[in-house]
Design a protein around this motif. Structure first.
Motif, short mmCIF file in Angstrom:
data_model
loop_
_atom_site.label_atom_id
_atom_site.label_comp_id
_atom_site.label_asym_id
_atom_site.label_seq_id
_atom_site.Cartn_x
_atom_site.Cartn_y
_atom_site.Cartn_z
N GLN A 204 80.40 -80.46 -61.00
CA GLN A 204 81.71 -79.84 -60.77
C GLN A 204 81.95 -79.58 -59.29
O GLN A 204 83.04 -79.84 -58.77
CB GLN A 204 81.83 -78.53 -61.55
N MET A 205 80.94 -79.07 -58.59
CA MET A 205 81.09 -78.80 -57.16
C MET A 205 81.29 -80.09 -56.37
O MET A 205 82.10 -80.14 -55.45
CB MET A 205 79.88 -78.03 -56.62
N CYS A 206 80.56 -81.13 -56.73
CA CYS A 206 80.73 -82.42 -56.06
C CYS A 206 82.13 -82.97 -56.29
O CYS A 206 82.75 -83.49 -55.37
CB CYS A 206 79.68 -83.42 -56.55
N GLN A 207 82.62 -82.83 -57.50
CA GLN A 207 83.96 -83.30 -57.80
C GLN A 207 84.99 -82.55 -56.95
O GLN A 207 85.90 -83.15 -56.39
CB GLN A 207 84.26 -83.11 -59.29
N GLU A 208 84.83 -81.24 -56.82
CA GLU A 208 85.73 -80.44 -56.00
C GLU A 208 85.67 -80.86 -54.53
O GLU A 208 86.68 -80.85 -53.83
CB GLU A 208 85.39 -78.95 -56.11
N LYS A 209 84.47 -81.22 -54.05
CA LYS A 209 84.28 -81.60 -52.65
C LYS A 209 84.57 -83.07 -52.39
O LYS A 209 84.61 -83.51 -51.25
CB LYS A 209 82.84 -81.30 -52.21
N GLY A 210 84.75 -83.84 -53.46
CA GLY A 210 85.06 -85.25 -53.31
C GLY A 210 83.88 -86.11 -52.88
O GLY A 210 84.06 -87.11 -52.18
N ILE A 211 82.68 -85.71 -53.30
CA ILE A 211 81.48 -86.51 -53.00
C ILE A 211 80.71 -86.75 -54.29
O ILE A 211 80.91 -86.06 -55.29
CB ILE A 211 80.56 -85.82 -51.96
N THR A 212 79.82 -87.72 -54.25
CA THR A 212 78.99 -87.99 -55.41
C THR A 212 77.75 -87.09 -55.39
O THR A 212 77.35 -86.60 -54.33
CB THR A 212 78.53 -89.46 -55.46
N MET A 213 77.16 -86.90 -56.54
CA MET A 213 75.93 -86.11 -56.59
C MET A 213 74.82 -86.81 -55.82
O MET A 213 74.00 -86.15 -55.16
CB MET A 213 75.51 -85.86 -58.04
N THR A 214 74.79 -88.12 -55.86
CA THR A 214 73.79 -88.88 -55.11
C THR A 214 73.93 -88.63 -53.61
O THR A 214 72.94 -88.39 -52.91
CB THR A 214 73.93 -90.38 -55.41
N HIS A 215 75.16 -88.67 -53.12
CA HIS A 215 75.38 -88.46 -51.69
C HIS A 215 75.02 -87.02 -51.29
O HIS A 215 74.40 -86.81 -50.24
CB HIS A 215 76.83 -88.78 -51.32
N LEU A 216 75.36 -86.06 -52.12
CA LEU A 216 74.99 -84.67 -51.84
C LEU A 216 73.47 -84.53 -51.75
O LEU A 216 72.95 -83.94 -50.81
CB LEU A 216 75.53 -83.73 -52.92
N ALA A 217 72.76 -85.09 -52.73
CA ALA A 217 71.31 -85.00 -52.74
C ALA A 217 70.72 -85.64 -51.49
O ALA A 217 69.81 -85.09 -50.85
CB ALA A 217 70.74 -85.65 -54.00
N ARG A 218 71.25 -86.79 -51.09
CA ARG A 218 70.76 -87.48 -49.89
C ARG A 218 70.98 -86.62 -48.65
O ARG A 218 70.07 -86.45 -47.83
CB ARG A 218 71.46 -88.82 -49.75
N GLN A 219 72.17 -86.05 -48.50
CA GLN A 219 72.46 -85.21 -47.35
C GLN A 219 71.52 -84.00 -47.29
O GLN A 219 70.98 -83.66 -46.23
CB GLN A 219 73.91 -84.72 -47.37
N LEU A 220 71.33 -83.35 -48.43
CA LEU A 220 70.46 -82.17 -48.47
C LEU A 220 69.01 -82.52 -48.15
O LEU A 220 68.35 -81.82 -47.38
CB LEU A 220 70.56 -81.49 -49.83
N LEU A 221 68.51 -83.61 -48.73
CA LEU A 221 67.12 -83.98 -48.51
C LEU A 221 66.86 -84.41 -47.07
O LEU A 221 65.86 -84.02 -46.47
CB LEU A 221 66.72 -85.11 -49.48
N VAL A 222 67.76 -85.19 -46.49
CA VAL A 222 67.58 -85.63 -45.11
C VAL A 222 67.71 -84.45 -44.16
O VAL A 222 66.94 -84.32 -43.20
CB VAL A 222 68.57 -86.77 -44.77
N ALA A 223 68.66 -83.55 -44.41
CA ALA A 223 68.80 -82.36 -43.57
C ALA A 223 67.55 -81.49 -43.65
O ALA A 223 67.06 -80.99 -42.62
CB ALA A 223 70.04 -81.56 -43.99
N TRP A 224 67.01 -81.32 -44.84
CA TRP A 224 65.79 -80.52 -45.01
C TRP A 224 64.63 -81.15 -44.26
O TRP A 224 63.90 -80.47 -43.53
CB TRP A 224 65.45 -80.38 -46.49
N ALA A 225 64.44 -82.46 -44.41
CA ALA A 225 63.34 -83.14 -43.74
C ALA A 225 63.48 -83.05 -42.22
O ALA A 225 62.50 -82.83 -41.51
CB ALA A 225 63.26 -84.60 -44.19
N SER A 226 64.69 -83.21 -41.72
CA SER A 226 64.93 -83.12 -40.28
C SER A 226 64.63 -81.71 -39.77
O SER A 226 64.03 -81.53 -38.71
CB SER A 226 66.37 -83.48 -39.95
N SER A 227 65.04 -80.70 -40.52
CA SER A 227 64.79 -79.32 -40.15
C SER A 227 63.29 -79.01 -40.13
O SER A 227 62.79 -78.38 -39.20
CB SER A 227 65.50 -78.39 -41.13
N GLU A 228 62.58 -79.49 -41.13
CA GLU A 228 61.14 -79.27 -41.21
C GLU A 228 60.44 -79.96 -40.04
O GLU A 228 59.53 -79.40 -39.44
CB GLU A 228 60.57 -79.78 -42.54
#
Length: 64
Positions: free
Chosen positions: A31-55
Protein backbone atom coordinates in the motif's frame (compact mmCIF):
# COMPACT_ATOMS: atom_id res chain seq x y z
CA UNK A 1 16.11 7.90 0.96
CA UNK A 2 18.78 6.91 -1.53
CA UNK A 3 17.64 7.54 -5.11
CA UNK A 4 18.59 4.82 -7.57
CA UNK A 5 17.46 4.30 -11.14
CA UNK A 6 15.11 1.34 -11.48
CA UNK A 7 16.45 -1.98 -12.75
CA UNK A 8 14.60 -5.02 -14.03
CA UNK A 9 15.30 -8.72 -14.34
CA UNK A 10 16.45 -8.11 -17.92
CA UNK A 11 19.09 -5.53 -16.85
CA UNK A 12 22.72 -6.65 -17.15
CA UNK A 13 24.37 -7.89 -13.96
CA UNK A 14 21.14 -8.13 -11.96
CA UNK A 15 20.66 -10.90 -9.41
CA UNK A 16 17.56 -11.84 -7.43
CA UNK A 17 17.09 -12.25 -3.68
CA UNK A 18 14.02 -13.42 -1.78
CA UNK A 19 12.44 -11.62 1.15
CA UNK A 20 9.86 -13.26 3.37
CA UNK A 21 7.16 -11.12 4.97
CA UNK A 22 4.01 -11.93 6.88
CA UNK A 23 0.85 -11.26 4.86
CA UNK A 24 -0.03 -8.13 6.83
CA UNK A 25 3.51 -6.76 6.49
CA UNK A 26 3.48 -7.34 2.74
CA UNK A 27 0.13 -5.61 2.39
CA UNK A 28 1.30 -2.62 4.43
CA UNK A 29 4.43 -2.25 2.29
CA UNK A 30 2.43 -2.78 -0.93
CA UNK A 31 0.00 0.00 0.00
CA UNK A 32 2.79 2.45 0.87
CA UNK A 33 4.62 1.67 -2.37
CA UNK A 34 1.44 2.22 -4.34
CA UNK A 35 0.96 5.60 -2.65
CA UNK A 36 4.59 6.56 -3.41
CA UNK A 37 4.42 5.29 -6.98
CA UNK A 38 7.26 2.78 -6.67
CA UNK A 39 7.48 -0.98 -6.76
CA UNK A 40 8.20 -3.06 -3.68
CA UNK A 41 11.29 -4.39 -5.45
CA UNK A 42 12.63 -0.89 -6.04
CA UNK A 43 11.93 0.11 -2.44
CA UNK A 44 13.76 -2.95 -1.13
CA UNK A 45 16.73 -2.24 -3.42
CA UNK A 46 16.95 1.40 -2.29
CA UNK A 47 16.77 0.45 1.38
CA UNK A 48 19.33 -2.35 1.12
CA UNK A 49 21.85 -0.32 -0.88
CA UNK A 50 21.44 2.69 1.45
CA UNK A 51 21.96 0.45 4.49
CA UNK A 52 25.06 -1.18 3.01
CA UNK A 53 26.52 2.21 2.05
CA UNK A 54 25.85 3.57 5.54
CA UNK A 55 27.47 0.55 7.19
CA UNK A 56 30.50 0.84 4.91
CA UNK A 57 30.85 4.55 5.75
CA UNK A 58 30.58 3.76 9.48
CA UNK A 59 33.28 1.09 9.20
CA UNK A 60 35.58 3.43 7.26
CA UNK A 61 35.07 6.18 9.87
CA UNK A 62 35.95 3.79 12.69
CA UNK A 63 39.11 2.66 10.87
CA UNK A 64 40.38 6.25 10.57
Amino acid sequence: MLKLPPVSRSSDGVEQIKVFLKAEEREQVRQMCQEKGITMTHLARQLLVAWASSEQNDNESKAS
